[in-house]
Write a protein that holds these residues in place. Structure first.
Motif, mmCIF file in Angstrom:
data_model
loop_
_atom_site.group_PDB
_atom_site.id
_atom_site.type_symbol
_atom_site.label_atom_id
_atom_site.label_comp_id
_atom_site.label_asym_id
_atom_site.label_seq_id
_atom_site.Cartn_x
_atom_site.Cartn_y
_atom_site.Cartn_z
ATOM 1 N N UNK A 9 33.002 45.638 24.799
ATOM 2 C CA UNK A 9 32.426 46.253 25.993
ATOM 3 C C UNK A 9 33.355 47.330 26.561
ATOM 4 N N UNK A 10 34.642 47.053 26.583
ATOM 5 C CA UNK A 10 35.610 48.042 27.058
ATOM 6 C C UNK A 10 35.571 49.268 26.157
ATOM 7 N N UNK A 11 35.551 49.044 24.861
ATOM 8 C CA UNK A 11 35.508 50.143 23.897
ATOM 9 C C UNK A 11 34.271 51.010 24.122
ATOM 10 N N UNK A 12 33.143 50.382 24.351
ATOM 11 C CA UNK A 12 31.910 51.129 24.586
ATOM 12 C C UNK A 12 31.982 51.978 25.844
ATOM 13 N N UNK A 13 32.518 51.421 26.904
ATOM 14 C CA UNK A 13 32.621 52.165 28.166
ATOM 15 C C UNK A 13 33.594 53.332 28.071
ATOM 16 N N UNK A 14 34.650 53.153 27.270
ATOM 17 C CA UNK A 14 35.672 54.194 27.150
ATOM 18 C C UNK A 14 35.464 55.116 25.949
#
Length: 61
Positions: A9-14
């Motif tokens: 999820x962090x990877x997707x947002x960033x």
């Protein structure tokens, strides 16, 4: 991470790969002397909020 997001999820947002996020987290853990997400969050809380609260100083906003 403090919001409980997964690496994916962090990877997707960033707009980063999960591998990059995991590498960055490992670096943050090493620099902060922590070994897990929970330990890092606890360290941040106690260093930046609980300490001032117990000393009677206002917490950071």
């Amino acid at each position: 991470m403090a919001q409980g997001l997964s690496t994916k999820q962090i990877a997707g947002r960033l707009h980063l790969s999960s591998h990059t996020v995991q590498d960055r987290l490992k670096s943050i853990f090493a620099k902060s002397g922590t070994g897990s997400r929970g330990e890092l969050i606890a360290r941040l809380f106690f260093d930046h909020y609980a300490g001032p609260l117990t000393l009677g100083a206002p917490a950071h906003s």
